[in-house]
Design a protein around this motif. Structure first.
Motif, PDB file in Angstrom:
ATOM      1  N   UNK A   1       0.845  -1.183   0.000  1.00  0.00           N
ATOM      2  CA  UNK A   1       0.000   0.000   0.000  1.00  0.00           C
ATOM      3  C   UNK A   1       0.892   1.248   0.000  1.00  0.00           C
ATOM      4  N   UNK A   2       0.589   2.219  -0.855  1.00  0.00           N
ATOM      5  CA  UNK A   2       1.405   3.440  -0.915  1.00  0.00           C
ATOM      6  C   UNK A   2       1.370   4.211   0.414  1.00  0.00           C
ATOM      7  N   UNK A   3       2.465   4.841   0.715  1.00  0.00           N
ATOM      8  CA  UNK A   3       2.601   5.608   1.942  1.00  0.00           C
ATOM      9  C   UNK A   3       1.845   6.931   1.834  1.00  0.00           C
ATOM     10  N   UNK A   4       1.285   7.374   2.962  1.00  0.00           N
ATOM     11  CA  UNK A   4       0.601   8.675   3.028  1.00  0.00           C
ATOM     12  C   UNK A   4       1.222   9.448   4.189  1.00  0.00           C
ATOM     13  N   UNK A   5       1.647  10.666   3.908  1.00  0.00           N
ATOM     14  CA  UNK A   5       2.213  11.539   4.928  1.00  0.00           C
ATOM     15  C   UNK A   5       1.413  12.835   4.964  1.00  0.00           C
ATOM     16  N   UNK A   6       1.439  13.487   6.122  1.00  0.00           N
ATOM     17  CA  UNK A   6       0.690  14.731   6.277  1.00  0.00           C
ATOM     18  C   UNK A   6       1.549  15.771   6.980  1.00  0.00           C
ATOM     19  N   UNK A   7       1.448  16.998   6.499  1.00  0.00           N
ATOM     20  CA  UNK A   7       2.090  18.143   7.140  1.00  0.00           C
ATOM     21  C   UNK A   7       0.996  19.155   7.451  1.00  0.00           C
ATOM     22  N   UNK A   8       0.890  19.520   8.720  1.00  0.00           N
ATOM     23  CA  UNK A   8      -0.063  20.547   9.113  1.00  0.00           C
ATOM     24  C   UNK A   8       0.698  21.869   9.194  1.00  0.00           C
ATOM     25  N   UNK A   9       0.589  22.655   8.141  1.00  0.00           N
ATOM     26  CA  UNK A   9       1.297  23.922   8.059  1.00  0.00           C
ATOM     27  C   UNK A   9       0.431  25.122   8.382  1.00  0.00           C
ATOM     28  N   UNK A  10      -0.737  24.891   8.960  1.00  0.00           N
ATOM     29  CA  UNK A  10      -1.674  25.990   9.202  1.00  0.00           C
ATOM     30  C   UNK A  10      -1.145  27.044  10.170  1.00  0.00           C
ATOM     31  N   UNK A  11      -0.260  26.653  11.064  1.00  0.00           N
ATOM     32  CA  UNK A  11       0.287  27.628  12.013  1.00  0.00           C
ATOM     33  C   UNK A  11       1.743  27.961  11.737  1.00  0.00           C
ATOM     34  N   UNK A  12       2.240  27.608  10.554  1.00  0.00           N
ATOM     35  CA  UNK A  12       3.620  27.898  10.167  1.00  0.00           C
ATOM     36  C   UNK A  12       3.678  29.163   9.327  1.00  0.00           C
ATOM     37  N   UNK A  13       4.815  29.817   9.365  1.00  0.00           N
ATOM     38  CA  UNK A  13       5.048  31.001   8.550  1.00  0.00           C
ATOM     39  C   UNK A  13       5.738  30.588   7.248  1.00  0.00           C
ATOM     40  N   UNK A  14       5.362  31.203   6.116  1.00  0.00           N
ATOM     41  CA  UNK A  14       6.064  30.919   4.865  1.00  0.00           C
ATOM     42  C   UNK A  14       7.531  31.319   4.990  1.00  0.00           C
ATOM     43  N   UNK A  31       4.223   6.413  -5.796  1.00  0.00           N
ATOM     44  CA  UNK A  31       2.840   6.105  -5.468  1.00  0.00           C
ATOM     45  C   UNK A  31       2.376   6.703  -4.153  1.00  0.00           C
ATOM     46  N   UNK A  32       3.312   7.263  -3.392  1.00  0.00           N
ATOM     47  CA  UNK A  32       2.966   7.856  -2.107  1.00  0.00           C
ATOM     48  C   UNK A  32       2.227   9.176  -2.275  1.00  0.00           C
ATOM     49  N   UNK A  33       1.611   9.599  -1.194  1.00  0.00           N
ATOM     50  CA  UNK A  33       0.855  10.852  -1.215  1.00  0.00           C
ATOM     51  C   UNK A  33       1.257  11.705  -0.021  1.00  0.00           C
ATOM     52  N   UNK A  34       1.420  12.984  -0.277  1.00  0.00           N
ATOM     53  CA  UNK A  34       1.662  13.971   0.766  1.00  0.00           C
ATOM     54  C   UNK A  34       0.428  14.860   0.842  1.00  0.00           C
ATOM     55  N   UNK A  35      -0.103  15.024   2.042  1.00  0.00           N
ATOM     56  CA  UNK A  35      -1.235  15.920   2.261  1.00  0.00           C
ATOM     57  C   UNK A  35      -0.715  17.101   3.064  1.00  0.00           C
ATOM     58  N   UNK A  36      -0.921  18.282   2.539  1.00  0.00           N
ATOM     59  CA  UNK A  36      -0.446  19.514   3.155  1.00  0.00           C
ATOM     60  C   UNK A  36      -1.656  20.353   3.552  1.00  0.00           C
ATOM     61  N   UNK A  37      -1.744  20.696   4.837  1.00  0.00           N
ATOM     62  CA  UNK A  37      -2.848  21.515   5.336  1.00  0.00           C
ATOM     63  C   UNK A  37      -2.357  22.941   5.505  1.00  0.00           C
ATOM     64  N   UNK A  38      -3.050  23.878   4.867  1.00  0.00           N
ATOM     65  CA  UNK A  38      -2.648  25.288   4.903  1.00  0.00           C
ATOM     66  C   UNK A  38      -3.859  26.197   5.000  1.00  0.00           C
ATOM     67  N   UNK A  39      -3.639  27.383   5.524  1.00  0.00           N
ATOM     68  CA  UNK A  39      -4.708  28.384   5.596  1.00  0.00           C
ATOM     69  C   UNK A  39      -4.865  29.148   4.272  1.00  0.00           C
ATOM     70  N   UNK A  40      -3.824  29.146   3.461  1.00  0.00           N
ATOM     71  CA  UNK A  40      -3.876  29.850   2.178  1.00  0.00           C
ATOM     72  C   UNK A  40      -3.655  28.848   1.045  1.00  0.00           C
ATOM     73  N   UNK A  41      -3.859  29.307  -0.172  1.00  0.00           N
ATOM     74  CA  UNK A  41      -3.582  28.464  -1.332  1.00  0.00           C
ATOM     75  C   UNK A  41      -2.131  28.720  -1.751  1.00  0.00           C
TER      76      UNK A  41
END
Length: 73
Positions: A1-14, A31-41
């Motif tokens: 099964x492909x790996x899935x990773x997540x980064x919660x960047x909602x409280x990080x500064x660019x 085949x892996x997936x990275x999910x990035x959570x952000x307040x902006x696009x």
């Protein structure tokens, strides 16, 4: 099964979320997936992903944040 990773960047500064996402993509297997959570696009990130051929899509979450799904091919 492909790996899935997540980064919660909602409280990080660019540019920290962008830098972390690129570092994770470098170590993610095919085949892996990275999910990035952000307040902006992240328009600069989209340009880099397009340049290197990473498929990606963005979903707006109920809380107004963005959930960016990036695939490693």
């Amino acid at each position: 099964m492909p790996e899935r990773r997540e980064i919660d960047g909602r409280d990080m500064e660019p540019p920290e979320p962008l830098e972390l996402a690129l570092a994770e993509l470098a170590t993610l297997g095919p085949g892996g997936e990275l999910v990035l959570l952000l307040r902006c696009e992240p328009l600069p990130l989209y340009s880099i992903l397009d340049q290197y051929g990473y498929p990606h899509r963005c979903e707006r979450r109920a809380d107004g944040s963005n959930e960016i799904h990036i695939r490693k091919i």
